[in-house]
Design a protein around this motif. Structure first.
Motif, short mmCIF file in Angstrom:
data_model
loop_
_atom_site.label_atom_id
_atom_site.label_comp_id
_atom_site.label_asym_id
_atom_site.label_seq_id
_atom_site.Cartn_x
_atom_site.Cartn_y
_atom_site.Cartn_z
N GLU A 42 39.13 18.44 13.68
CA GLU A 42 38.86 19.58 12.81
C GLU A 42 37.44 20.08 12.97
O GLU A 42 37.16 21.26 12.97
CB GLU A 42 39.06 19.18 11.34
N GLN A 43 36.53 19.14 13.11
CA GLN A 43 35.13 19.53 13.22
C GLN A 43 34.75 19.93 14.64
O GLN A 43 33.58 20.16 14.93
CB GLN A 43 34.25 18.40 12.72
N GLY A 44 35.73 19.97 15.52
CA GLY A 44 35.48 20.44 16.88
C GLY A 44 34.74 19.46 17.74
O GLY A 44 34.29 19.79 18.84
N VAL A 45 34.61 18.24 17.27
CA VAL A 45 33.86 17.26 18.05
C VAL A 45 34.58 16.95 19.37
O VAL A 45 33.97 16.69 20.39
CB VAL A 45 33.68 15.94 17.25
N LEU A 46 35.93 16.98 19.31
CA LEU A 46 36.69 16.55 20.48
C LEU A 46 37.25 17.69 21.29
O LEU A 46 37.68 17.52 22.40
CB LEU A 46 37.89 15.72 20.01
N TRP A 47 37.32 18.84 20.72
CA TRP A 47 38.25 19.83 21.22
C TRP A 47 37.57 21.13 21.63
O TRP A 47 38.19 21.99 22.22
CB TRP A 47 39.27 20.09 20.10
N SER A 48 36.32 21.28 21.32
CA SER A 48 35.73 22.60 21.50
C SER A 48 35.18 22.83 22.91
O SER A 48 35.30 23.90 23.47
CB SER A 48 34.60 22.78 20.50
N SER A 49 34.64 21.78 23.49
CA SER A 49 33.91 21.99 24.74
C SER A 49 34.86 22.28 25.90
O SER A 49 36.07 22.14 25.80
CB SER A 49 33.10 20.74 25.07
N SER A 50 34.30 22.65 27.03
CA SER A 50 35.12 22.95 28.19
C SER A 50 35.83 21.69 28.67
O SER A 50 36.86 21.74 29.32
CB SER A 50 34.23 23.49 29.32
N SER A 51 35.26 20.55 28.27
CA SER A 51 35.85 19.29 28.72
C SER A 51 37.19 19.02 28.04
O SER A 51 37.81 18.00 28.28
CB SER A 51 34.90 18.14 28.45
N SER A 52 37.63 19.94 27.16
CA SER A 52 38.87 19.66 26.46
C SER A 52 40.08 19.72 27.37
O SER A 52 41.13 19.24 27.03
CB SER A 52 39.04 20.60 25.26
N LEU A 53 39.95 20.34 28.52
CA LEU A 53 41.08 20.35 29.46
C LEU A 53 41.08 19.05 30.25
O LEU A 53 40.21 18.82 31.09
CB LEU A 53 40.93 21.52 30.43
N PRO B 261 48.03 20.42 25.80
CA PRO B 261 48.17 19.38 24.78
C PRO B 261 46.90 18.57 24.59
O PRO B 261 46.04 18.54 25.47
CB PRO B 261 49.29 18.51 25.35
N LEU B 262 46.83 17.96 23.44
CA LEU B 262 45.76 17.01 23.19
C LEU B 262 46.20 15.72 23.87
O LEU B 262 47.23 15.14 23.53
CB LEU B 262 45.62 16.79 21.68
N ARG B 263 45.43 15.31 24.86
CA ARG B 263 45.86 14.14 25.65
C ARG B 263 45.32 12.87 25.01
O ARG B 263 44.11 12.70 24.87
CB ARG B 263 45.30 14.24 27.07
N VAL B 264 46.25 12.01 24.63
CA VAL B 264 45.87 10.80 23.92
C VAL B 264 46.37 9.58 24.68
O VAL B 264 47.53 9.54 25.10
CB VAL B 264 46.50 10.78 22.50
N CYS B 265 45.50 8.60 24.85
CA CYS B 265 45.95 7.35 25.47
C CYS B 265 45.67 6.20 24.51
O CYS B 265 44.58 6.08 23.94
CB CYS B 265 45.21 7.09 26.78
N ILE B 266 46.68 5.38 24.29
CA ILE B 266 46.53 4.22 23.41
C ILE B 266 46.71 2.97 24.26
O ILE B 266 47.71 2.83 24.96
CB ILE B 266 47.58 4.28 22.28
N VAL B 267 45.72 2.10 24.20
CA VAL B 267 45.83 0.88 24.99
C VAL B 267 46.35 -0.23 24.12
O VAL B 267 45.63 -0.76 23.27
CB VAL B 267 44.48 0.46 25.61
N ASP B 268 47.57 -0.49 24.22
CA ASP B 268 48.33 -1.59 23.67
C ASP B 268 49.58 -1.08 23.03
O ASP B 268 49.61 -0.01 22.46
CB ASP B 268 47.51 -2.42 22.69
N SER B 269 50.60 -1.87 23.17
CA SER B 269 51.86 -1.51 22.54
C SER B 269 52.21 -2.50 21.45
O SER B 269 53.37 -2.75 21.18
CB SER B 269 52.96 -1.43 23.59
N GLY B 270 51.19 -3.07 20.80
CA GLY B 270 51.44 -3.92 19.63
C GLY B 270 51.57 -3.03 18.39
O GLY B 270 51.60 -1.80 18.49
N PRO B 271 51.63 -3.63 17.22
CA PRO B 271 51.77 -2.84 15.99
C PRO B 271 50.68 -1.78 15.83
O PRO B 271 50.96 -0.64 15.46
CB PRO B 271 51.68 -3.89 14.88
N ALA B 272 49.43 -2.15 16.14
CA ALA B 272 48.35 -1.18 15.95
C ALA B 272 48.56 0.02 16.86
O ALA B 272 48.39 1.18 16.46
CB ALA B 272 47.00 -1.85 16.23
N GLY B 273 48.95 -0.24 18.10
CA GLY B 273 49.18 0.84 19.06
C GLY B 273 50.32 1.73 18.63
O GLY B 273 50.21 2.96 18.62
#
Ligand SMILES: Cc1cc2nc3c(=O)[nH]c(=O)nc-3n(C[C@H](O)[C@H](O)[C@H](O)COP(=O)(O)OP(=O)(O)OC[C@H]3O[C@@H](n4cnc5c(N)ncnc54)[C@H](O)[C@@H]3O)c2cc1C
Ligand SMILES: NC(=O)c1ccc[n+]([C@@H]2O[C@H](COP(=O)([O-])OP(=O)(O)OC[C@H]3O[C@@H](n4cnc5c(N)ncnc54)[C@H](OP(=O)(O)O)[C@@H]3O)[C@@H](O)[C@H]2O)c1
Ligand code: FES
Lengths: 191, 487
Positions: free
Chosen positions: B420-431, B23-35
């Motif tokens: 989409e542009q692979g900035v976040l997901w392409s490298s080995s660091s994606s795991l 999975p794409l691991r996502v962390c959001i800091v805050d549970s207000g409306p923006a979060g």
């Protein structure tokens, strides 16, 4: 058909709610299922709730009767979504456009669930003639419209627009907020 | 009112089917409306995303719980929507986890592919004038947290008993909120979720006159119509507005023509100014709108108690600086406004955490459409990989709940583009270890985090306690009690 069956078996509320999804039921071909809710595609954020404004509640019994009689108690409404895609739906007279949108899998926000406290259900009436057929917005609706993004001359709050026969054929656009917010150089008022 | 049915399950179960092996691991800091809006949009746009929301309070929803006034229950209905997001199969809530102490920003970036910071603005702007630290002067944020039962502010105990007059500095919606809470009959507040200590404090309050001080005029007031209409409608309240202040210069006319809110606010104020009775009933409370005035310094009481006794105000006039924008400038004329309490409501301010680029002047994280920049130069080449912002931390402390929805759309659009542009997901660091990694880290540090299920136990307990006194809930205000109820 589904509607009348449900209301006959003594679920007036479920019956009334289901009427709103009749168009949708046809589209996905699940008509006839007793639990058509199950077959609803997964609208994202809003499915947990159905919004009943008082006005709609009070017309429930009347429209349940007339739903049996014929089609005239439903009107045709077209929603034009953020990407310009059109969705044609049937809306029972007395139902708010917010409810109708949600029952038909249309992504119209409604953070306060129709309590006139959020402005996220903003729609633009695309035809001035139809806009003029609506009752004037109350001060309270205008107060919330003040805060709506991308406000236009024919903007209304979806939870306050109630289906009535004169509105048959109305077209409502859901404003493309993101574009307003980010691309057009439009800086929304902070409020 | 709203009738609920259980179809929420539909989209909840969908999550089960779509969690991918990586999975794409996502962390959001805050549970207000923006979060929550960010979480909702991420979950919707990315079927492979697994979203964790952390908040330093055991209770979710940010300012919807701790800011929105207790007499605005309809505004809090959005909590239903946020709760559905929190219960999504691919979403987890970690309350009682503080960014900066329980876990560092660097650690979160190691654990997750995407980190979205949306932790709001939990400090205050300062006036920077003499006497600002006298007793009896509070920021509106502190006062709001006190009446809304924030666990860190239950002991604020503002002294409402030894004075008749309070000055509120600022003319935004927060200023109107606190004015309303001070002036509204307490019987009307008793059936809200206002904290018990605040209700008793207000019941004993001797404050009868509130002065709402703004450095500009009625055309430029920052509050909005709904809130103004509400305060003007308070029972047994006399409204004071100087008719001379309603004079409109050509530049004001220009502003009114262009701005619907300002125009409607101005009309309401004008109507209130002319409809007020000239004879004041001594039993009635008073709300005075004081325009064209700014605090120059706070006056100390003579009894050397270190308590505030008034505000030395300087009159201002407006000066056009650009089309449609007028600022307040000093006149050198002063007047004193005696009072025993001051609430500063001139805006909130975000605070940086270690390792986060921060624009101290604007009080926001430098960003381009939610992508965090390494510094304030605005150079897009300096984007911090995988780090985003949203909400008040991104835009500054303005905007209603809905503003954060659009703000989240923008941030999520940036994340999607980068994916989409692979900035976040392409490298080995994606795991990335994501949720499991966070669990591990918190357990190694003995951080007792609160899950959403556990929050629901707190929620039930609050509702149970409230039901005996016809309140929607009685908020738990002690950390110990909150954590105890969560188990
Ligand atoms: C007094 C007041 C009343 C308001 N009333 C209304 C209203 O009636 N209607 C309306 O539409 N808007 C209202 N607003 C505006 C609205 O609340 C904001 O627009 C909105 O809450 C901003 O959302 P946010 O997520 O950016 O910040 P917040 O809602 O402030 O959320 C920030 C969250 O981050 C958490 N947090 C902070 N620091 C950390 C950390 N280091 N680690 C982990 N978590 C952290 C906090 O606990 C909090 O939950 C009001 C604002 C205020 C101040
Ligand atoms: N019910 C609601 O919808 C609701 C309720 C509460 C809050 N909110 C929203 O939350 C946001 C924050 O509200 P807010 O009231 O904190 O902020 P705000 O709307 O920005 O108002 C701040 C006020 O403080 C004044 N001010 C700022 N700096 C000052 C200084 N140095 N000296 C004197 N006055 C100063 C401003 O005057 P100038 O205009 O001259 O700068 C303005 O009157 C707003 O967007 C608000 O709409 C909404
Ligand atoms: S749903 Fe909130 S105003 Fe219509």
């Amino acid at each position: 058909m589904l509607i009348s069956r449900l209301s006959r078996v003594g679920f007036p509320i479920i019956g009334a709610l289901s009427r709103g999804i009749s168009a949708h039921v046809c589209r996905t071909g699940c008509a006839g299922s007793t639990y058509c809710q199950r077959h609803w595609p997964e609208t994202w954020w809003f499915q947990g709730a159905i919004y009943q404004r008082n006005r709609y509640c009070s017309t429930t019994a009347a429209s349940a009767d007339s739903a049996d009689k014929g089609e005239q108690q439903e009107i045709s409404v077209t929603f034009v979504d953020k990407d310009g895609e059109e969705k044609h739906i049937k809306v029972p007279v007395g139902m708010s456009m917010l409810e109708a949108a949600h029952q038909n899998d249309i992504e119209l926000e409604g953070a306060c669930e129709g309590s006139l406290a959020c402005s996220t259900c903003h729609v633009i009436v695309m035809d001035i003639e139809y806009y003029n057929k609506l009752e004037e917005p109350t001060d309270e609706e205008n107060d919330m419209l003040d805060l709506a993004f991308g406000l236009t001359e024919t903007s209304r709050l979806g939870c306050q627009v109630i289906a009535k026969p004169e509105l048959d054929g109305v077209r409502l656009a859901i404003p493309a907020a993101t574009r307003n917010f980010a691309v057009d150089g439009y800086v929304p008022k902070p409020h | 009112m709203a009738i609920y049915r259980a179809v929420g399950r539909n989209w909840l179960t969908r999550g089960l089917l779509t969690i991918s092996n990586n999975p794409l691991r996502v962390c959001i800091v805050d549970s207000g409306p923006a979060g929550f809006y960010t979480a909702e949009k991420m979950l919707k746009a990315h079927q492979e995303a697994e979203v964790d929301i952390i908040d330093w309070l055991p209770t979710p929803f940010g300012l919807v719980r701790s800011g929105v006034a207790p007499d605005h229950p309809e505004t809090k209905i959005v909590i239903n929507q946020f709760s559905r997001v929190a219960k999504h199969e691919r979403c987890s809530f970690f309350g009682n986890v503080t960014l900066g102490s329980s876990v560092s920003l660097g650690e979160l970036r190691e654990l997750y592919n995407v980190v979205v910071l949306a932790y709001g603005a939990e400090s205050d702007r300062f006036l920077g004038i003499p006497g600002e630290d006298l007793k009896g002067i509070y920021s509106a944020r502190e006062f709001v947290w006190w009446y809304n039962g924030h666990p860190d502010f239950k002991n604020l105990n503002p002294d409402l008993k030894s004075t008749e007059s309070a000055v509120i500095v600022g003319q935004g919606n927060v200023a109107l909120d606190v004015a309303r809470i001070l002036l509204r009959p307490t019987a009307e507040l008793a059936t809200t979720d206002i904290s018990k200590h605040a209700l008793s404090g207000l019941e004993e309050s001797s404050i009868r006159k509130v002065y709402l001080v703004g450095r500009r005029g009625p055309v430029q007031a920052a509050f909005t119509t709904r809130e103004l209409r509400e305060v003007l409608g308070i029972k047994n309240l006399n409204i004071g507005i100087q008719e001379a202040d309603l004079y409109r210069a050509p530049a004001d006319e220009e502003e009114l023509k262009k701005n619907r809110i300002q125009k409607r606010v101005y009309e309401l104020l004008s109507r209130a100014a002319t409809s007020g009775s000239s004879e004041l009933n001594p039993c009635q409370r008073e709300l005075h709108f004081v325009f064209f005035s700014k605090p120059d310094r706070f006056l100390e009481s003579d009894d050397s108690s270190g308590h505030v006794a008034g505000v030395h105000l300087e009159k201002t006039v407006l000066k056009g600086v650009s089309p449609g924008k007028q600022i307040a400038v000093d006149t050198g004329q002063f007047e004193d406004r005696p009072c025993g309490m001051v609430l500063k409501s001139i805006g909130y301010k975000s605070v940086p955490v270690d390792g986060l680029p921060f624009d101290h002047q604007k009080g926001v994280v430098p960003n381009i459409r939610g992508r965090v920049l390494g510094n304030t130069s605005g150079d897009p080449a300096l984007c911090e990989n995988g780090l985003y912002v949203c909400g008040w931390l991104k835009r500054g402390p303005t905007g209603i709940i809905a503003t954060n929805l659009y703000c989240a759309e923008e941030t999520v659009a940036s994340i999607s583009e980068d994916l989409e542009q692979g900035v976040l997901w392409s490298s080995s660091s994606s795991l990335k270890p994501g949720r499991e990694g966070l669990h591990q880290l918190l357990s190694n540090r003995n951080v007792r985090f609160v899950t959403f299920n556990e929050w629901e136990k707190i929620d039930n307990e609050e509702k149970r306690r409230g039901s005996s006194s016809s309140e929607p809930r009685e908020k738990l205000i002690c950390w110990e009690e909150l954590l105890k109820s969560a188990t």
